[in-house]
Structure formats: structure tokens, C-alpha cells
Design a protein around this motif. Structure first.
Motif, mmCIF file in Angstrom:
data_model
loop_
_atom_site.group_PDB
_atom_site.id
_atom_site.type_symbol
_atom_site.label_atom_id
_atom_site.label_comp_id
_atom_site.label_asym_id
_atom_site.label_seq_id
_atom_site.Cartn_x
_atom_site.Cartn_y
_atom_site.Cartn_z
ATOM 1 N N LEU A 116 44.911 2.870 0.865
ATOM 2 C CA LEU A 116 44.337 1.790 -0.072
ATOM 3 C C LEU A 116 44.921 0.461 0.627
ATOM 4 N N ALA A 117 46.079 0.456 1.025
ATOM 5 C CA ALA A 117 46.551 -0.755 1.716
ATOM 6 C C ALA A 117 45.571 -1.389 2.630
ATOM 7 N N SER A 118 44.973 -0.330 3.559
ATOM 8 C CA SER A 118 44.131 -0.993 4.592
ATOM 9 C C SER A 118 42.599 -1.096 4.028
ATOM 10 N N ASN A 124 49.488 -4.489 6.858
ATOM 11 C CA ASN A 124 50.441 -5.327 7.508
ATOM 12 C C ASN A 124 51.379 -5.621 6.618
ATOM 13 N N VAL A 125 51.033 -6.206 5.398
ATOM 14 C CA VAL A 125 52.218 -6.437 4.465
ATOM 15 C C VAL A 125 52.758 -5.127 3.794
ATOM 16 N N HIS A 126 52.090 -4.071 3.683
ATOM 17 C CA HIS A 126 52.669 -2.740 3.343
ATOM 18 C C HIS A 126 53.611 -2.335 4.229
ATOM 19 N N LEU A 127 53.465 -2.628 5.616
ATOM 20 C CA LEU A 127 54.415 -2.045 6.351
ATOM 21 C C LEU A 127 55.749 -2.958 6.255
ATOM 22 N N VAL A 128 55.311 -4.312 6.096
ATOM 23 C CA VAL A 128 56.533 -4.841 6.137
ATOM 24 C C VAL A 128 57.272 -4.578 4.849
ATOM 25 N N ALA A 205 61.344 -7.673 12.987
ATOM 26 C CA ALA A 205 60.310 -6.611 12.971
ATOM 27 C C ALA A 205 59.409 -7.045 11.804
ATOM 28 N N ALA A 206 59.690 -7.797 10.913
ATOM 29 C CA ALA A 206 58.576 -8.108 9.918
ATOM 30 C C ALA A 206 57.450 -8.964 10.608
ATOM 31 N N SER A 207 58.072 -9.906 11.477
ATOM 32 C CA SER A 207 57.319 -10.957 12.190
ATOM 33 C C SER A 207 56.318 -10.310 12.978
ATOM 34 N N TYR A 208 56.341 -9.191 13.444
ATOM 35 C CA TYR A 208 55.380 -8.631 14.245
ATOM 36 C C TYR A 208 53.917 -8.401 13.313
ATOM 37 N N PHE A 209 53.994 -8.116 12.093
ATOM 38 C CA PHE A 209 52.864 -7.880 11.270
ATOM 39 C C PHE A 209 52.493 -9.149 10.460
ATOM 40 N N ILE A 390 42.898 -10.941 -1.883
ATOM 41 C CA ILE A 390 43.817 -10.607 -0.674
ATOM 42 C C ILE A 390 45.325 -11.085 -0.713
ATOM 43 N N ALA A 391 45.598 -12.108 -1.493
ATOM 44 C CA ALA A 391 46.916 -12.515 -1.870
ATOM 45 C C ALA A 391 47.538 -11.548 -2.882
ATOM 46 N N GLY A 392 46.858 -11.326 -3.894
ATOM 47 C CA GLY A 392 47.198 -10.487 -4.983
ATOM 48 C C GLY A 392 47.556 -8.998 -4.332
ATOM 49 N N ALA A 393 46.908 -8.547 -3.653
ATOM 50 C CA ALA A 393 46.864 -7.056 -3.168
ATOM 51 C C ALA A 393 48.247 -7.086 -2.275
ATOM 52 N N ALA A 394 48.449 -8.407 -1.535
ATOM 53 C CA ALA A 394 49.688 -8.298 -0.746
ATOM 54 C C ALA A 394 50.952 -8.494 -1.509
ATOM 55 N N GLY A 395 50.802 -9.177 -2.436
ATOM 56 C CA GLY A 395 52.051 -9.278 -3.406
ATOM 57 C C GLY A 395 52.271 -8.137 -4.121
ATOM 58 N N ALA A 396 51.002 -7.286 -4.431
ATOM 59 C CA ALA A 396 51.370 -6.105 -5.233
ATOM 60 C C ALA A 396 52.156 -4.950 -4.148
ATOM 61 N N GLN A 397 51.988 -5.108 -2.867
ATOM 62 C CA GLN A 397 53.091 -4.211 -2.074
ATOM 63 C C GLN A 397 54.382 -4.430 -2.510
ATOM 64 N N TYR A 398 54.896 -5.641 -3.225
ATOM 65 C CA TYR A 398 56.206 -5.799 -3.311
ATOM 66 C C TYR A 398 56.432 -5.519 -5.003
#
Length: 714
Positions: A116-118, A124-128, A205-209, A390-398
Motif C-alpha cells: 500500500l505504501a509503495s 521510503n516514509v513508511h520505512l523511516v 538511518a532516516a536520511s538514507y530514505f 503524496i504528502a497526505g499519504a506520507a503523513g499518514a505513515q505517522y
């Protein structure tokens, strides 16, 4: 990585076969790295892709702006959807389906969340958000983890065309469009590089993604795209030299860098600069002839599909058949076949644009240095909507619904309820050796396994280390007001205190049951922070060393203020392994630090008991499939486990020789046979939930073994 059509590779300026070859080199490096970890720096192939992508896509946008006076945002996104989404969907759906067939719910649900994240371009945000470290990953590999780089690119291209459109509108009448692109790209590279420098120290670690960290790599390619034909102003000899230096830089980075390199900053500079040199001189350099060869051009042509398929095939093959060079070779071959089929029957048909409807001149004309209005404005608003989604989906990872971002929550919702240790009887210490031998030879997963493999999620950990327990993070609030746990009657005759890291707290079910009703047990601990301080230990917490030192002081004060007559502690094997130095140096450092820590805990009138750590092993979700059994997941006790145990035994001996009461409880034989083989299941109970932590069930069932060890001490 993304696939570019012939038009986007610069058909107007002449199709560059060398660029296709560079893509072939990049995908070969990545595939070899994932298949065999050779070359050790093969992950730099992604950085090569980033530069090439910035070069190609920015070139497309620039040429469109120069021909038409504008960039059609809608057409740009339509091309990307046609080119990227169909193949990605095929791979994501196939991978999710196979995961459900091969793996149990905890690992399968992780793949579904990754899918789903992909699909939303936020892997990348999900992995962070879940704290992944790409170069030092120790948990079960995700077959979709590589989608992080595609997410970085889509996040970049959700913004970059809009930046150019706005810049063209603002200064298009005064500046040439190439100059505008260069100016925007230089500013982008400067800001992104500054953030990369900062992130390298504060959040490695987070900077990689991080797309903001990685943007300078795509921006570097964008700058080169805006420079008019760099190979034409390079003389023949200098062009050959530039290409040679660039090729050497990429190869050196691939074969010299490894997982310990500071990456992406500053070492990504090496493959990025190397790729820029190859792109700048490759279209005319004689040395670039290998890039124009049929094999590399073939790999370049299927590079997007091969990139998509290679990791799922490798991960599934290793899980079902086993990790072996021959298996990896076969998996790469299968990925190549799938890539060829996907490129031919999925990529090509969808890349062909649908017949265009006749549009009004206002919608086609775009920006010719005019203010934003009409059709162009709708394009900008549409692009802004894409970026917002995309920004909303990224925020949803948190902050989104946990079931859509947390595999444990999804698996728990779909799986079975977790059995608690009270439902399983303790294992008598004399019975352990025979039960361990049975576990080593067990070929099928027990039908009554506790917890069941479909329920072996985070909820199966010892409750004390789950949210709401007494395992604290290394944040200021927790350091100031640490959570604590208490068991037993407050008026009990004796009080015991448990302190340390999550491994120490994972012993609590065994400790509470072993001590019985005559004891009150109190506990507190901090994640990745035992009482033993050695150089090299770290965690996801910023400024780990100073915060962990503060946490040790907090735990020591907790012990001193509890009025306890007994203190129990333990420490993770991983903390020993992370200690700086070679094997002997780590052992000496650990022994010295343990001696200091144990001496502070074992004061007059207070008995110290140091419990060994369960030997680390492969996480059950990384090994178990619906087609294998416990015998396929047996691990051997590591040298570090033995060295740590010996160092702690010597440290306890030193404390005892100084006149304090202390004892060491070795636990290796509670988990492993005489040959050092450690099964994942003992007497129908799952030993560990991950690579280190006991299941709540197993901890409780070891209470009799711990009681037998404590009886002569107490």
C-alpha cells in the motif's frame, strides 16, 4: 527504477545508447548486491539511477518548454502513470498474493502494508516511520523494500515540474529557460546538500530514505541536462579522461564502499560525480563503447521491470528454498525472465499514449511568459493536488489509521488471539535438554504452537515492554518521569527490582513467577540501554550516548530508592556485538563496564543477580513458512553470546571478590543443546518473537528453571 521512452532519452538530440548502458550497469549493481552482497557497495546503483533520472526527465521538461514555451503538467503526469504504474501494480499485486500463500500473517501483513505504501509512493516514509536501516537491516527483509527509491523519485517529480512552471512564469521574460532550470537546480542542490550534511549526524538511518536528502542527486542530473551538449565543448582527450574518471568513480564506490560507509552523505558524492562524468562525455567517448554493447543495452531496456522483480523473487526463493548461491543465481534468472515479459507485455503497451482529442488553443499553449491562468493554472493546480496527495499519504505513515501502516495491528486484526503464559505450564529444568533436542529435530510446526505463528505479532511480546508497560524510550519526558511496573503485595516481606534494557524486562514473567508471593517486584527499563556502558552502542534515539547515560542514572536512582534486597538485570547480546573493537577488545570492554555497573548495583544488604540473555537467532517471521518446520529455523549460538556470557561471569566474580553479594545465571542451556543448536520452538512454545526477545509464553514457562537457579543464591 523508472523506465524512459526513446523520446525522453533525447530523440530530438539523438538517441544515446550509452545512457541505456549506464542504466544497465546501475541495475546490475543493485541486483548483484541484493543477490550476493557483492559488490559490497552495489547499492550505489540507486544513486546512478537518481542522477540519470534527473538528467533525462529534466531534459524532457526543458525541451518541451523550449519548443512550446511551457510545460504541460497534466501530460507529464499522464506519461509517468502510463510508464510506471502498470508494471508496478503487476509486481505489487503478485508479491502481495505470494506473501499470503508462503508466509504467516505477521510477515504477510508487513508485505501488504508495504504494498500500500509503495502504491502511494511513500514506501521510503513508511520505512523511516518504522525505524528501518537499509544498510544494517537485521529483521526479515521485505520483498518490497526497494520501492523506497521509486517513492523518492515520485516525491521529487511531484514538486520539480511545479517549481519550473512557477519559475518560468515569474522570470521567463527576462531569463532563458535553460538558465532558469540551472538556477532552480543549483538552489535545490545547495539546500538538499545542507540538509544531507545535517541529517548525516542527527538521523543517519532516516536520511538514507529522505527525499529532501536525496534531491541533490536528482538535482545534479538536472543541472547537467540544462548545460548545452557538454561533450561538444570537451576535447577528445579530455572527454576520454572525464569518462574514464567517471567510470572509475562508480566502480570504486561499488567495490570499496560497504554498509559501514557514511551514506548517502558524504560518500554518495563518489557515484554521483562519476555518473555525471559518464553522462557528460559518454555520447562521444570511445571508452564508452562497452556501454553501447548489446548485453548492457538489453539490461538498460528492461532495467525498470528488472528492478521491480528482482528483490521479491530473491526474497521468496531464499525463504522457500533456502539461502544458497545456486538459489540466488536461479532467482536472478527468474527475475530476468519476468522482467523481459513485463517489459514486452505490460510496459510497452501502456507506454503508447491514447489518441489525443483535439484541444482548444488555450489548453495547449501553456505558459509563454504569461501569468498563470486558464489551462496552465489548472495544470498547476492538478500538480499541486498530486503533491498534496503524496504528502497526505506520507503523513499518514505517522498519524493515519494503524491498521493501514502497522503490520502488527493488521496481523492482529486478521489473526488469532494471543495465548498468555498463564495458559501454559512451566517447564521443569531437568526436562529442558530433552525438549530442546526434540525441538532441533521437529519437522512440522506444532498445531498447538503458543503463540500461534499467525498470532506471533508484537502483542505476543512480554507485556512489560509493550506500550503501557515500563519500557521507556530515551526521550526527555521518559527520562524525567519514567514508567514503572509493580507486581505483588505492597506489604510483601521482600522487594526485588528489575532494571536494564528490553531484554532484562523480557525476563519479568519468569522472575515474578519464580520469586512467588513473598516478593513484591518493581521494574523499569529503557529501550536499547542496558546498565552496561561500552563505546559503540547506539539506537534510533538522537544523542544516544548521553541520553543512555542519563537513563542509567535514572535506573540506578530507582534501585537505590526502592529499598530492595534483590536486584536483577540482563543485557542484550546485540549491545555486546555493537561494542567497538575486535572480539577480544569487545570482551575486555564489556567486562570492565559490567564490573563497574554490577558494583554500583550490588551494595551492602542488596543481592545482585545477572541473568544471561537468550541467544540471538533468526526472527521466526523471517524463517517460518507454511511449507517448512522448526528444524529449518534452528540456529547456532553465536560466538558473541559465549563471549558476553564469559565477560559477565568474570565481572560478577570481581564484584564478589570485593565482598559484595552477586551471582550470574547462565541461560544458554535453557535454549540450546550441547552442540550449540538452538531451536525456535521448545515443547510447543515459540521461543522468540524477533531475533532477541522472548515470547511472553516462553518467559513464563522458564520460571521453574529460573527458580531452581535462584534457590541456592537466595
Amino acid at each position: 527504477m523508472e523506465r524512459s521512452t526513446a523520446r525522453e532519452q533525447g530523440v530530438l538530440d539523438g538517441f544515446r545508447t550509452d545512457v541505456e548502458g549506464i542504466r544497465g550497469v546501475a541495475v546490475a549493481l543493485v541486483v548483484l548486491f541484493h543477490a550476493s552482497a557483492v559488490p559490497a557497495g552495489g547499492y550505489v546503483g540507486v544513486d546512478v539511477f537518481f542522477v540519470v533520472s534527473g538528467f533525462l526527465i529534466t531534459g524532457v521538461l526543458l525541451r518541451e518548454a523550449e519548443r512550446r514555451g511551457s510545460i504541460s503538467i497534466g501530460a507529464f503526469y499522464a506519461r509517468r502513470v502510463r510508464r510506471l504504474v502498470p508494471a508496478a501494480v503487476v509486481v505489487l499485486v503478485s508479491t502481495a498474493a505470494v506473501a499470503g500463500v508462503v508466509w504467516y500473517l505477521p510477515r504477510a501483513s508487513a508485505v501488504w502494508v508495504d504494498a500500500l505504501a509503495s502504491l502511494l509512493s511513500v514506501q521510503n516514509v513508511h520505512l523511516v516511520a518504522e525505524g528501518s536501516d537499509y544498510l544494517r537491516a537485521s529483521s526479515a527483509p521485505s520483498p518490497l523494500q526497494h520501492f523506497w527509491s521509486l517513492s523518492v523519485e515520485e516525491q521529487f517529480y511531484a514538486v520539480w515540474p511545479l517549481v519550473l512552471v512557477v519559475a518560468f512564469a515569474a522570470v521567463g521574460r527576462r531569463w532563458e529557460k535553460r538558465a532558469i532550470v540551472v538556477g532552480c537546480a543549483v538552489l535545490l542542490v545547495a539546500v538538499s546538500s545542507a540538509w544531507a550534511v545535517s541529517s548525516a549526524d542527527t538521523r543517519p538511518a532516516a536520511s538514507y530514505f529522505d527525499p529532501a536528502v536525496r534531491s541533490w542527486e536528482l538535482g545534479a542530473g538536472a543541472i547537467l541536462a540544462a548545460v548545452p551538449s557538454p561533450s561538444r565543448w570537451l576535447r577528445a582527450r579530455s572527454g576520454e579522461a572525464v569518462f574514464a574518471v567517471g567510470s572509475a568513480a562508480v566502480l570504486v564506490s561499488a567495490f570499496v564502499l560497504d554498509g559501514t560507509a557514511a551514506f548517502p552523505w558524504p560518500w554518495a558524492l563518489l557515484p554521483v560525480i562519476g555518473t555525471l562524468c559518464m553522462l557528460a562525455a559518454g555520447d562521444r567517448a570511445v571508452l564508452a563503447a562497452p556501454l553501447r554493447s548489446v548485453p548492457l543495452r538489453f539490461l538498460g531496456r528492461i532495467s525498470y521491470s528488472l528492478y521491480l522483480w528482482h528483490l521479491p523473487v530473491l526474497v521468496f526463493a531464499a525463504s522457500v528454498v533456502g539461502e544458497h548461491p545456486a538459489v540466488a543465481v536461479g532467482a536472478v534468472g527468474a527475475a530476468l525472465v519476468l522482467a523481459v515479459l513485463t517489459e514486452r507485455f505490460v510496459e510497452r503497451p501502456f507506454r503508447r499514449p491514447a489518441p489525443r482529442r483535439r484541444r482548444s488553443p488555450g489548453l495547449r499553449s501553456g505558459l509563454r511568459g504569461a501569468p498563470l491562468r486558464g489551462g496552465p493554472l489548472r495544470g498547476v493546480l492538478g500538480g499541486a493536488l498530486v503533491a498534496a496527495v503524496i504528502a497526505g499519504a506520507a503523513g499518514a505513515q505517522y498519524v493515519g489509521p494503524p491498521i493501514t501502516r502497522d503490520p502488527a495491528v493488521l496481523a492482529q486484526a486478521l489473526g488469532e488471539p494471543v495465548d498468555r503464559p498463564s495458559e501454559a505450564s512451566p517447564i521443569a529444568a531437568p526436562d529442558l535438554p530433552e525438549l530442546i533436542e526434540r525441538g532441533v529435530d521437529e519437522e512440522r510446526w506444532p498445531a498447538d504452537l503458543a503463540p500461534a505463528l499467525d498470532a506471533a505479532t508484537a502483542s505476543a511480546f512480554v507485556p512489560a515492554i509493550l506500550p503501557g508497560g515500563c519500557l521507556n524510550d530515551l526521550d526527555p519526558d521518559s527520562l524525567a518521569r519514567p514508567a514503572t511496573c509493580t507486581w505483588g503485595d505492597p506489604s510483601a516481606a521482600r522487594t526485588a527490582v528489575v532494571v536494564g534494557d528490553s531484554i532484562a524486562l523480557s525476563w519479568l514473567p519468569a522472575i515474578v513467577a519464580a520469586l512467588g508471593d513473598d516478593w513484591q517486584v518493581r521494574a523499569t527499563g529503557f529501550a536499547a540501554c542496558s546498565m552496561i556502558a561500552t563505546p559503540g552502542q547506539t539506537s534510533v534515539a538522537p544523542d544516544h550516548v548521553s541520553r543512555c547515560a542519563a537513563a542509567r542514572n535514572v535506573m540506578q536512582e530507582f534501585v537505590d530508592g526502592a529499598g530492595a534486597s534483590l536486584v536483577l538485570t540482563s543485557a542484550a547480546e546485540g549491545s555486546f556485538s555493537a561494542t567497538d573493537g575486535d572480539d577480544d577488545a569487545r570482551a575486555r570492554s564489556w567486562r570492565a563496564a559490567a564490573t563497574n555497573a554490577f558494583a554500583a548495583l550490588a551494595t551492602p544488604g542488596r543481592q545482585l543477580v545477572v541473568i544471561g540473555a537468550p541467544p540471538n537467532g533468526t526472527p521466526v517471521d523471517a524463517c517460518a513458512t507454511r511449507f517448512n518446520g522448526p528444524s529449518d529455523c534452528v540456529v547456532e549460538i553465536a560466538r558473541d553470546a559465549r563471549s558476553k556470557d564469559a565477560a559477565e561471569r568474570l565481572a560478577v566474580g570481581r564484584v564478589v571478590s570485593d565482598g559484595d553479594a552477586a551471582a550470574h545465571v547462565p541461560v544458554a542451556r535453557w535454549f540450546c543443546d550441547e552442540a550449540g543448536r538452538c531451536p525456535p520452538v521448545i515443547d510447543g512454545s515459540l521461543v522468540r518473537i524477533d531475533s532477541a526477545h522472548l515470547s511472553s509464553t516462553m518467559s513464563g514457562r522458564l520460571s521453574e528453571a529460573l527458580s531452581a537457579a535462584l534457590t541456592p543464591i537466595l
